[in-house]
Design a protein around this motif. Structure first.
Motif, PDB file in Angstrom:
ATOM      1  N   PHE A 227     -13.640   7.896  -7.993  1.00  0.00           N
ATOM      2  CA  PHE A 227     -13.098   6.520  -7.603  1.00  0.00           C
ATOM      3  C   PHE A 227     -13.174   5.600  -8.637  1.00  0.00           C
TER       4      PHE A 227
ATOM      5  N   HIS B  47      -5.703   1.951  -4.553  1.00  0.00           N
ATOM      6  CA  HIS B  47      -5.152   3.099  -5.443  1.00  0.00           C
ATOM      7  C   HIS B  47      -3.888   2.406  -5.915  1.00  0.00           C
ATOM      8  N   GLY B  48      -3.605   1.395  -6.146  1.00  0.00           N
ATOM      9  CA  GLY B  48      -2.575   0.937  -7.084  1.00  0.00           C
ATOM     10  C   GLY B  48      -1.340   0.421  -6.017  1.00  0.00           C
TER      11      GLY B  48
ATOM     12  N   LYS C 249     -16.691  -6.906 -10.096  1.00  0.00           N
ATOM     13  CA  LYS C 249     -16.149  -7.678  -8.890  1.00  0.00           C
ATOM     14  C   LYS C 249     -14.741  -7.025  -8.319  1.00  0.00           C
ATOM     15  N   ARG C 250     -14.304  -6.353  -9.217  1.00  0.00           N
ATOM     16  CA  ARG C 250     -12.954  -5.529  -8.572  1.00  0.00           C
ATOM     17  C   ARG C 250     -13.588  -4.562  -7.361  1.00  0.00           C
TER      18      ARG C 250
ATOM     19  N   ARG D 122       7.190   7.327  -7.866  1.00  0.00           N
ATOM     20  CA  ARG D 122       6.167   6.513  -8.203  1.00  0.00           C
ATOM     21  C   ARG D 122       5.324   7.160  -9.612  1.00  0.00           C
TER      22      ARG D 122
ATOM     23  N   GLU E  84      -5.262 -11.755  -2.613  1.00  0.00           N
ATOM     24  CA  GLU E  84      -4.129 -11.976  -3.723  1.00  0.00           C
ATOM     25  C   GLU E  84      -4.913 -12.746  -5.052  1.00  0.00           C
TER      26      GLU E  84
ATOM     27  N   HIS F 175     -12.725 -13.828 -10.641  1.00  0.00           N
ATOM     28  CA  HIS F 175     -12.356 -13.561  -9.500  1.00  0.00           C
ATOM     29  C   HIS F 175     -10.719 -13.405  -9.489  1.00  0.00           C
TER      30      HIS F 175
ATOM     31  N   ASP G  57      -8.271 -13.896  -5.393  1.00  0.00           N
ATOM     32  CA  ASP G  57      -9.820 -14.114  -5.509  1.00  0.00           C
ATOM     33  C   ASP G  57     -10.618 -13.148  -5.702  1.00  0.00           C
ATOM     34  N   GLU G  58      -9.824 -11.942  -5.492  1.00  0.00           N
ATOM     35  CA  GLU G  58     -10.844 -10.686  -5.392  1.00  0.00           C
ATOM     36  C   GLU G  58     -10.604  -9.849  -6.510  1.00  0.00           C
ATOM     37  N   GLY G  59     -10.315 -10.220  -7.582  1.00  0.00           N
ATOM     38  CA  GLY G  59     -10.310  -9.636  -8.924  1.00  0.00           C
ATOM     39  C   GLY G  59      -9.566  -8.395  -8.981  1.00  0.00           C
ATOM     40  N   GLY G  60      -8.535  -8.309  -8.193  1.00  0.00           N
ATOM     41  CA  GLY G  60      -7.755  -7.035  -8.164  1.00  0.00           C
ATOM     42  C   GLY G  60      -8.376  -5.882  -7.446  1.00  0.00           C
ATOM     43  N   ALA G  61      -9.222  -6.428  -6.392  1.00  0.00           N
ATOM     44  CA  ALA G  61      -9.746  -5.184  -5.507  1.00  0.00           C
ATOM     45  C   ALA G  61      -8.653  -4.376  -4.845  1.00  0.00           C
TER      46      ALA G  61
ATOM     47  N   GLY H 118      -5.955  -3.601  -5.386  1.00  0.00           N
ATOM     48  CA  GLY H 118      -5.409  -2.539  -6.401  1.00  0.00           C
ATOM     49  C   GLY H 118      -6.332  -1.417  -6.491  1.00  0.00           C
ATOM     50  N   PHE H 119      -7.597  -1.807  -6.680  1.00  0.00           N
ATOM     51  CA  PHE H 119      -8.550  -0.687  -6.877  1.00  0.00           C
ATOM     52  C   PHE H 119      -8.857   0.210  -5.344  1.00  0.00           C
ATOM     53  N   PHE H 120      -9.131  -0.461  -4.484  1.00  0.00           N
ATOM     54  CA  PHE H 120      -9.507   0.436  -3.213  1.00  0.00           C
ATOM     55  C   PHE H 120      -8.157   0.943  -2.599  1.00  0.00           C
TER      56      PHE H 120
ATOM     57  N   GLY I   4      -3.942   0.718 -10.522  1.00  0.00           N
ATOM     58  CA  GLY I   4      -4.162  -0.564  -9.979  1.00  0.00           C
ATOM     59  C   GLY I   4      -4.145  -1.745 -10.662  1.00  0.00           C
TER      60      GLY I   4
ATOM     61  N   VAL J 176      -7.217 -11.735 -11.559  1.00  0.00           N
ATOM     62  CA  VAL J 176      -6.820 -10.311 -12.576  1.00  0.00           C
ATOM     63  C   VAL J 176      -6.287 -11.155 -13.802  1.00  0.00           C
TER      64      VAL J 176
ATOM     65  N   GLY K 182       1.530   0.397 -10.732  1.00  0.00           N
ATOM     66  CA  GLY K 182       0.190   0.528  -9.971  1.00  0.00           C
ATOM     67  C   GLY K 182      -0.590   2.145 -10.168  1.00  0.00           C
TER      68      GLY K 182
ATOM     69  N   THR L 132     -15.028  -8.859   0.197  1.00  0.00           N
ATOM     70  CA  THR L 132     -13.904  -8.107  -0.709  1.00  0.00           C
ATOM     71  C   THR L 132     -14.047  -6.769  -0.319  1.00  0.00           C
ATOM     72  N   ALA L 133     -15.092  -6.172  -0.169  1.00  0.00           N
ATOM     73  CA  ALA L 133     -15.365  -4.820   0.109  1.00  0.00           C
ATOM     74  C   ALA L 133     -14.891  -4.614   1.620  1.00  0.00           C
TER      75      ALA L 133
END
Lengths: 331, 331, 331, 331
Positions: free
Chosen positions: C94, D97-98, C225-226, B226, D85, A128, D87-91, D93-95, A98, A130, A93, D59-60
């Protein structure tokens, strides 16, 4: 008598020698003469063009390789018991910004084309969800199981069909190659990058991400620096690797560890979880049985409530392995 | 005669000894007996409670420490010529998840309360601008300049006023402490964490992030794993550190390197950029003059078009330094 | 009389109409009929193949575009007063996962080939330094200055020479295009992607990252989307954009704002920082003078201690601009 | 007759009114009079101190809230079918930071103390494994199931025991509250933050992360800006929210959607996957049966190979729901 981990093993005398020989001023980072030899040495070993990026740990080598394969918004298919999922403290990650591990099943912690396809088939929601960008397999697996060249080819065919990169975690690549009895190139098969571990096999601390494509290696070099893995005295990492590759010492050491593991397994009978294909033996033992073994001086980890894991290393004494085998056999 | 970098220096014999002694099976990662001693040893050295987190490189030690100080949306004030800004391949952006370095000025690459306040004063747009969360200073600085305890106290007072954490990059902390002639605790002053470097001062590869607060150290330990910096045979890192701290060997080696630098500086006269306060000497030399020195066997880096940098190490021979001093003096 | 920001302006009646018309059930996200028209409409507008990715803010549009251009370990050259550096709260760090902004100079907050090359020339330490991957310019710039097609071509030539992608922050692209009097295609020049702003020019909230290459757009869609910018009722963003593009309303509104700015500038004489080339006027005014203007009912921001910034919008009344012009002229 | 998604529903007339009323110049971002009211309005609604941070999408809002709860090296326990998990396109993991999502089971996509503890119990490898930092539950769940106040209290007790923060994804919080027939405060229970959705319930695009602690809200505001979710004309988001909260319109609309769903469910008999506790109905239908319904004009998504999902919204006509109910009943 220590069967805890090949991590806990000693450093091989040839490695010590090489370290001492490397103790002359040379260019820092990876500009030294030893580091500069690695591409050629690995190319010869694997029989195809190689680009070697050393690192301090298997976690770093794995993640530097994977970061060339999956975008931050993508995913990596791996076994749900893979080291990158279970034991690297979330490093994927971090290094992949991420990206997500997409978990697959498979006996002996090995993936199969079917188990990989099951993961892919479940990704149905387009933007939607990954998407898979890469597959990571472990040679030998968490349960000491090795992929045959034919199995590797089948997974690569699937990867190509779906446009996925293929990574091999080779923390115990030496043990797999020794078991398979094939060349390094065959044991790696057609993967796009390989983390080749030396630390569990006689080094003090030396791992390499081997790339078969210069673009990935170039990317990994930038990322290695940025991850603080470009040691200033990198010559000492290269020296260890060269010492272990020299005269196929790496294979000789792995063969020894595998033989010790085989010795133990031979006496475990029905208790054996898997016939070992590397240097690890998983044996079903009750808590009481494990206590009995420990009382007799054998050190090892509990894998789970009903299983002990015994790991052999290059410096495991055969008489210790034999003693353990007898002790297990007599339970 | 090598004045390129203290990175290129040899490993000290006592470090080799310690490495060989550490080659017995022990707990992996940082569970071994040597790693477990570090907190106590550093606590004694600094005269306050310390929590030591070793790492493979100064980049990693710096960034692991900084990551406990600045949120991903925050910033770290540092000198515009600081190593974290100029030479770490963007590692702070990686370890701090996109946090920003906020660049300050200052002679000799040292920050002052005024230069720090100038940065803070320019952050006027509230939520629209990255806010400072921490300050990072370098002891000794990129130009081999050291902060006195009084200077450290003044910066700390400012940091406290603004609620900022204070980090010290101590890749050459030994040289600064040796120059200042004060205790390690005084040379570190009231910083919140310190990256203490050993690799440039006789180690093979050993750096430590020293925290004066257990919560930061705890955070750094998760992040170290990590980041792939929790070596499985961590005892070999700890061994080097203990060897160099033992009997204040680290200070002795730094004093030698500083003395060699002073020897060179003494003959540089007006050409000297800064009077050295550590082991580096920056001398204004034309391209022709630099060529002349190189022709006489002196190896060194050009700092910029008009300046040569000479770095002395624990293994610099005093006669080589004297020879360089004479050569510079005769230009 | 409001000259604070074009952000504070009203929503254009045609936009309201379009929003209401869009209030029929349609496919969610960007699958609706309106969103699906955007690629064609922009392709016609720019005279080359376009792929449009709408977003909620200029910050998001900028960063989604930049994330297709710079790797996490790379850098983006931009002006040191650029919006992405000064006003986006660290968003590039970011969205680009820690990539770095590399700051360049230039009058009027415009980059030039020379100022860009100065940044490139300072990157001399190879793997140890963040390398430039892209250039970002702002059309019109933070000081309301526009790039001519010839200037854009010169920057693109440099970008190509160094293998850098070229991004345009077009939060006020409409004002630049209106000033230049050229086609949208000419005002964008040969950039690789453009953030085209509508929110400052009559929309309620609608920005678009326009890509001239489908691979970048595809990447940006996953990242959108992400980042939580794929609104479920995306049709309402598309509707605003289509309304403003229809019959070149966007240009008409920008021309009005520019004309109001020109009116003010005409009376500012020597006090003018730059002759406006868009809808912003920067005027040197003492604190006392600014207070006097405010006392007469003019609202505006202080740009710095000695400068007022007046921003005109599509709904700025010409009589208000004239009144401000007279007031400034009479100081 | 549209049962695809509440995302596809219309904007409520009161929302349009509020949007038009907000179309007067005001301070940009969230400095406007409407945004400034939100903390008070939500505090009244929930009966405890609230800090509201609006955003453009669920998502945000989810990810901004979660980012205050889990460190980058930590994990968030959620249901394996949770929106974050799936439907948010990996958001996340993005917001975050992994940070990692740690997947738990539970009927109806609801977590239970037991299913959460099962996840915690499997984290046994200390520093080598990602640790849970937070729990995320969905009110109502992906299967339209609601948590009772008692269930919420039990999960909170567990969270406290393990020192975990508790997040509620309330994309359909209105439907849950309407079903439970309790106050908003009771429907939210003792969670630490709530993503409260309005877009599926009559808004054009408006979501809020509601924090019960000012420190988390402050953090989320910095992160919102950095994620490009601080719209410059933020007053239009606030206006929608205020319109829907006014006179409990949000509850009235949710009650209608729930009633329509109940109507359909009443005729589904044994085919019903779960008795609806919100506005979604999951019905086991063969491919042929689904085709038959579609042929009669009903639009809906296949949830999986054997299940249709029907979603009702504030603007679903009861006669359409009745028609669908009859059609399902007659299969």
């Amino acid at each position: 008598m220590q069967f805890l981990s090949d991590n806990a093993a000693r450093v091989h005398p040839k490695v010590w020698e090489a370290l001492r020989s490397a103790d002359e001023p040379d260019k820092p980072y990876d500009g030294d003469a030893l580091s500069q030899q690695l591409d050629d040495v690995f190319s010869t070993l694997f029989g195809r063009e190689c680009h070697a990026v050393w690192a301090n740990t298997g976690t770093a080598a794995n993640c530097l390789a994977l970061a060339t394969m999956a975008d931050p918004h993508g995913g990596v298919i791996c076994h749900r018991e893979a080291h990158i999922e279970m034991d690297e403290g979330g490093a994927p990650g971090f290094f992949l910004h991420g990206a997500k591990l997409l978990l697959a099943d498979g006996a002996g912690a090995k993936l199969t084309p079917d188990s990989i396809e099951a993961v892919l088939a479940a990704i149905t929601r387009g933007i939607h969800q990954v998407q898979a960008h890469a597959i990571s397999i472990t040679q030998a697996s968490e349960y000491g199981q090795s992929y045959t060249p034919a199995e590797l080819a089948a997974i690569k065919a699937l990867a190509d069909e779906y446009g996925l990169a293929l990574h091999m975690d080779g923390a115990r690549f030496a043990n797999a190659a020794a078991f398979l009895g094939c060349s390094a190139g065959q044991a790696a098969g057609p993967v796009d990058a390989l983390s080749f571990g030396f630390t569990k096999n006689g080094a003090l601390g030396a791992e390499v991400a081997v790339f078969f494509d210069p673009a990935r290696a170039d990317l990994a070099r930038w990322r290695r620096k940025r991850a603080g893995h470009l040691n200033s005295k990198g010559r000492f990492i290269a020296a260890q690797i060269l010492a272990l590759l020299d005269g196929d010492l790496w294979l000789e050491l792995a063969r020894h560890a595998n033989a010790a593991a085989a010795e133990i397994a031979a006496m475990a009978g029905e208790r054996l979880l898997y016939a070992p294909q590397a240097n690890e033996v998983f044996v079903r033992l009750t808590e009481r049985e494990r206590a009995a073994l420990r009382a007799r001086g054998f050190a090892f980890y509990d894998w789970d409530d009903a299983t002990a894991r015994f790991v052999c290393a290059w410096d495991t004494r055969m008489e210790d392995a034999a003693a353990l085998a007898r002790a297990v056999g007599s339970l």
